[in-house]
Design a protein around this motif. Structure first.
Motif, PDB file in Angstrom:
ATOM      1  N   VAL A 262       0.837  -1.214   0.000  1.00 26.31           N
ATOM      2  CA  VAL A 262       0.000   0.000   0.000  1.00 26.31           C
ATOM      3  C   VAL A 262       0.867   1.257   0.000  1.00 26.31           C
ATOM      4  O   VAL A 262       0.449   2.314   0.470  1.00 26.31           O
ATOM      5  CB  VAL A 262      -0.990  -0.005   1.188  1.00 26.31           C
ATOM      6  CG1 VAL A 262      -2.044  -1.074   0.986  1.00 26.31           C
ATOM      7  CG2 VAL A 262      -0.261  -0.209   2.517  1.00 26.31           C
ATOM      8  N   ASP A 264       1.735   3.304  -2.392  1.00 27.52           N
ATOM      9  CA  ASP A 264       1.237   4.462  -3.120  1.00 27.52           C
ATOM     10  C   ASP A 264       0.096   5.158  -2.400  1.00 27.52           C
ATOM     11  O   ASP A 264       0.047   6.392  -2.342  1.00 27.52           O
ATOM     12  CB  ASP A 264       0.827   4.076  -4.541  1.00 27.52           C
ATOM     13  CG  ASP A 264       0.043   2.776  -4.607  1.00 27.52           C
ATOM     14  OD1 ASP A 264      -0.274   2.209  -3.551  1.00 27.52           O
ATOM     15  OD2 ASP A 264      -0.257   2.336  -5.738  1.00 27.52           O
ATOM     16  N   SER A 265      -0.844   4.410  -1.828  1.00 29.27           N
ATOM     17  CA  SER A 265      -1.977   5.030  -1.136  1.00 29.27           C
ATOM     18  C   SER A 265      -1.526   5.723   0.148  1.00 29.27           C
ATOM     19  O   SER A 265      -2.059   6.778   0.513  1.00 29.27           O
ATOM     20  CB  SER A 265      -3.064   3.998  -0.827  1.00 29.27           C
ATOM     21  OG  SER A 265      -2.575   2.985   0.038  1.00 29.27           O
TER      22      SER A 265
END
Length: 412
Positions: A262, A264-265
């Motif tokens: 995760v 990028d988020s």
């Protein structure tokens, strides 16, 4: 109870991968198993007069005062020529790659070639090696003195004369192991220099189908523990609650540690003042060679459909539909190279003898192996001239944010 030895089996015991590994190496019937039983003061290994009783590496976790948490490795005789001899000696060599301290057992002066070869191999790896003369009770004082002198002259080490049957020399061996442990590398920290006392650390831990039910994975547990040990404030959340956690804090956290999947988020909502890294990248530096990993990951740019990539898992597990190493990373790589890219997978202690068959090796975080074993794999890749990186570094690179996460390097 003798407090110099503790064979605690509680669920709170230190993971094997974080313990000092002490290997016992020698010929068949040299007395390795008996000696480990004498050290542990319990029947850890099967002892028999029949050669080749020990067929696979036997591991005993315990505490030795002066060393701390450790694991004793009882290996098969390295002169085994039985039907399974080559497999047994191969297992012993794998154990040697993980040994932080090596006890090489001498039982005869007629031919010490194998023993001396193993001692030299440990010296080449900067692993403290002890010369141990076993079966003292089976020889006269004069014979023992002659054998000890022969070993001293041949090895350049001060031999320890022991008898597992009578206990002679066992205390001296324990003290020698403690002194050898003091010569091993100093303790490393998972969080390195990324935090200071009082810092707030947010740990983003997806509890998706890949997470073990009812518990956390080892990198998460160990990172949380170190955060507490270093008197930081640990805030643990799933990705869905990250923004709410950040909004609730008076100041941005000093560090955010996330699952690589995760990246990028998490990066999208990360406060500008907060540093970002992943559990896998932390363990790349803690267990391996982060500089080699971050340099090697650029080999992705030269991969083609004719290339071969090895995914090297350090544990064995039942892969799920969206397994990070077997599914997600290969999918991301093939999106760049084309569908023809060959991706092989090894698991657990398996690691190819011919690393040169690959154009890139991508290893997991290595939480199930000790640092010595991980570095042995890296050394093997280096000798073969093969770039080697790990899951977290690979994912950060493929997502285009490697230069924006904390790896402990400032030049990437």
């Amino acid at each position: 109870m003798d407090k110099s030895l503790n064979t605690d089996k509680s669920l709170n015991a230190t993971p094997v991968s974080s313990r000092t590994h002490i290997g016992f190496f020698g010929r068949m019937n040299a007395g390795k198993s008996s000696l480990i039983n004498a050290l542990a003061r319990q029947p850890v290994s099967i002892v028999s007069a029949e050669a080749g009783t020990t067929t696979d590496v036997v591991k005993k976790t315990m505490e030795i005062h002066g060393i701390g948490p450790c694991v004793l490795l009882d290996t098969a005789g390295y002169d085994d020529t039985g039907a399974l001899g080559s497999l047994r000696t191969a297992a012993s060599r794998k154990a040697a790659a993980s040994a932080d301290i090596a006890a090489v057992i001498f039982s005869d002066a007629d031919d010490m070639t194998l023993e001396l070869t193993w001692i030299e191999s440990f010296r080449a790896l900067s692993v403290p090696a002890l010369a141990v003369v076993s079966h003292a009770d089976e020889r006269s004082d004069a014979e023992n003195a002659a054998l000890v002198e022969a070993v001293r002259a041949a090895s350049g080490l001060e031999p320890i004369l022991v008898s597992a049957a009578t206990g002679q020399g066992v205390d001296e061996l324990r003290e020698a192991l403690i002194k050898a442990a003091a010569r091993t590398p100093e303790k490393r920290f998972i969080l390195g220099g990324l935090v200071a006392e009082g810092d707030v650390v947010v740990l983003v831990m997806p509890q998706d189908p890949q997470a073990p039910e009812g518990r956390l994975i080892i990198p998460e547990v160990q990172t949380i523990r170190e955060t507490l040990d270093r008197h930081c404030v640990a805030v643990c959340v799933q990705p869905e609650e990250l923004q709410r956690a950040l909004d609730s804090l008076r100041e941005p956290p000093a560090l955010i540690v996330t699952d690589s999947q995760v990246f990028d988020s998490v990066y999208a909502v990360k406060p500008e003042k907060s540093k970002l890294t992943s559990f896998s990248i932390l363990f790349a530096a803690y267990k391996g060679d982060i500089a080699y990993y971050t340099d090697s990951v650029r080999a992705i740019e030269s991969l083609t459909e004719r290339s071969r990539v090895l995914i090297a898992e350090c544990c064995t597990h039942a892969p799920l539909d969206e397994d990070i190493g077997r599914v997600k990373i290969p999918r991301m790589l093939r999106a760049r190279t084309g569908p023809g890219l060959t991706v092989d997978v090894t698991a657990g202690a398996d690691f190819p003898a011919h690393a040169g068959d690959y154009d890139l090796i991508i290893q997991c975080g290595g939480c199930m192996l000790n640092r010595r074993a991980v570095c042995a794999r890296i050394a093997q890749a280096r000798r073969a001239g093969v770039p080697m990186t790990n899951y977290g570094v690979t994912i950060a690179y493929l997502k285009g944010i490697l230069d924006k996460v904390e790896t402990g390097r400032e030049d990437i």
